[in-house]
Design an enzyme around this catalytic site. Structure first.
Site, PDB file in Angstrom:
ATOM      1  N   CYS A  89     -61.467  47.846  26.283  1.00 31.30           N
ATOM      2  CA  CYS A  89     -60.998  48.732  25.542  1.00 31.30           C
ATOM      3  C   CYS A  89     -62.041  49.081  24.371  1.00 31.30           C
ATOM      4  O   CYS A  89     -63.299  48.985  24.853  1.00 31.30           O
ATOM      5  CB  CYS A  89     -59.668  48.302  24.437  1.00 31.30           C
ATOM      6  SG  CYS A  89     -59.913  46.829  23.502  1.00 31.30           S
TER       7      CYS A  89
ATOM      8  N   THR B 287     -63.002  48.342  21.424  1.00 30.62           N
ATOM      9  CA  THR B 287     -63.802  47.279  20.896  1.00 30.62           C
ATOM     10  C   THR B 287     -63.913  45.912  21.579  1.00 30.62           C
ATOM     11  O   THR B 287     -64.692  45.050  21.441  1.00 30.62           O
ATOM     12  CB  THR B 287     -63.475  47.185  19.387  1.00 30.62           C
ATOM     13  OG1 THR B 287     -62.024  46.628  19.693  1.00 30.62           O
ATOM     14  CG2 THR B 287     -63.311  48.222  18.585  1.00 30.62           C
TER      15      THR B 287
ATOM     16  N   HIS C 167     -69.073  26.483  28.828  1.00 30.58           N
ATOM     17  CA  HIS C 167     -68.492  25.497  27.691  1.00 30.58           C
ATOM     18  C   HIS C 167     -66.871  25.781  27.630  1.00 30.58           C
ATOM     19  O   HIS C 167     -66.353  24.767  27.076  1.00 30.58           O
ATOM     20  CB  HIS C 167     -69.258  26.045  26.348  1.00 30.58           C
ATOM     21  CG  HIS C 167     -70.520  25.545  26.324  1.00 30.58           C
ATOM     22  ND1 HIS C 167     -71.425  25.468  24.964  1.00 30.58           N
ATOM     23  CD2 HIS C 167     -71.467  25.408  27.097  1.00 30.58           C
ATOM     24  CE1 HIS C 167     -72.691  25.117  25.230  1.00 30.58           C
ATOM     25  NE2 HIS C 167     -72.698  24.921  26.547  1.00 30.58           N
TER      26      HIS C 167
ATOM     27  N   HIS D  62     -67.355  19.252  27.333  1.00 24.56           N
ATOM     28  CA  HIS D  62     -66.552  20.427  27.173  1.00 24.56           C
ATOM     29  C   HIS D  62     -65.350  20.344  27.751  1.00 24.56           C
ATOM     30  O   HIS D  62     -64.272  21.009  27.314  1.00 24.56           O
ATOM     31  CB  HIS D  62     -67.439  21.541  27.982  1.00 24.56           C
ATOM     32  CG  HIS D  62     -68.490  21.973  27.304  1.00 24.56           C
ATOM     33  ND1 HIS D  62     -69.061  22.215  25.955  1.00 24.56           N
ATOM     34  CD2 HIS D  62     -69.733  21.578  28.171  1.00 24.56           C
ATOM     35  CE1 HIS D  62     -70.345  22.149  25.989  1.00 24.56           C
ATOM     36  NE2 HIS D  62     -71.015  21.919  27.027  1.00 24.56           N
TER      37      HIS D  62
ATOM     38  N   ASP E  49     -57.825  50.316  28.569  1.00 25.16           N
ATOM     39  CA  ASP E  49     -56.900  51.408  27.790  1.00 25.16           C
ATOM     40  C   ASP E  49     -58.019  52.671  28.129  1.00 25.16           C
ATOM     41  O   ASP E  49     -58.993  52.661  28.953  1.00 25.16           O
ATOM     42  CB  ASP E  49     -56.367  51.097  26.409  1.00 25.16           C
ATOM     43  CG  ASP E  49     -57.692  51.147  25.508  1.00 25.16           C
ATOM     44  OD1 ASP E  49     -59.034  51.316  25.764  1.00 25.16           O
ATOM     45  OD2 ASP E  49     -57.577  50.885  24.331  1.00 25.16           O
TER      46      ASP E  49
HETATM   47  C1  RB5 Z   1     -58.048  52.944  20.795  1.00 28.91           C
HETATM   48  O1  RB5 Z   1     -58.309  53.740  19.980  1.00 28.91           O
HETATM   49  C2  RB5 Z   1     -58.438  51.312  20.328  1.00 28.91           C
HETATM   50  O2  RB5 Z   1     -57.996  50.796  19.146  1.00 28.91           O
HETATM   51  C3  RB5 Z   1     -58.656  50.455  21.361  1.00 28.91           C
HETATM   52  O3  RB5 Z   1     -59.328  50.674  22.537  1.00 28.91           O
HETATM   53  C4  RB5 Z   1     -59.173  49.195  21.016  1.00 28.91           C
HETATM   54  O4  RB5 Z   1     -60.503  49.143  20.420  1.00 28.91           O
HETATM   55  C5  RB5 Z   1     -58.711  48.169  20.123  1.00 28.91           C
HETATM   56  O5  RB5 Z   1     -58.644  46.919  19.867  1.00 28.91           O
END
Ligand code: RB5
Length: 148
Positions: free
Chosen positions: A65, A67, A98, A133, A8
């Protein structure tokens, strides 16, 4: 090996870093976006990558993304996907050895491009260990298949 990759708006820079890595490693890839600097919704990118892995169009997927969390949650909703959110090199190796993970998720607001590149290189080159595994991964697949 063929890899589908997407991010994203929060993962554009690391996506480019991993594309450069795959070029350096002569790994075939398909880039599914995003083509954007504005805000987009991560499931719109996670699901197409996961579906390409699940239907055998590609062997592996990589998702970035902010996080990595949203991407990993969304990818793991697709039947046949074992997506790991990884931010260290030990886990990158372990989740291939694993868990036989077929999708890697990372967060650009969590780690820098150098570590992301190192993680992806390990994850792309480490084989599944099988053995004890194998039956554990099979239990996940059996559960998933029983859901229909
Ligand atoms: C976008 O702001 C953010 O929420 C997305 O990139 C991600 O971290 C969501 O899990």
């Amino acid at each position: 090996m063929k890899v589908a990759i997407a991010s994203d708006h929060g993962g554009v820079n690391i996506r480019q870093e991993i594309i450069n890595l795959m070029k350096d490693m002569n790994i075939e890839y398909v880039d599914l976006g995003c083509e954007c600097s504005t805000s987009v919704d991560y499931p719109d990118y996670a699901v197409p990558v996961a579906e390409k892995v699940a239907n055998g169009e590609v062997d592996r997927g990589i998702l970035i993304c902010g996080t990595g969390i949203g991407m990993s949650i969304a990818a793991n909703k697709v039947k046949g996907i074992r997506c790991a959110l990884v931010h260290d090199m030990f886990s990158a190796r372990a989740t291939r050895e694993h868990n036989d993970t077929n999708v890697l998720a990372m967060g650009e607001r969590v780690i820098g491009p150098g570590l992301a590149r190192a993680i992806a290189e390990i994850w792309l080159t480490t084989p599944f260990e099988g053995g004890r595994h194998e039956s554990r991964v099979c239990k996940i697949t059996e559960y998933e298949n029983a859901l229909g």
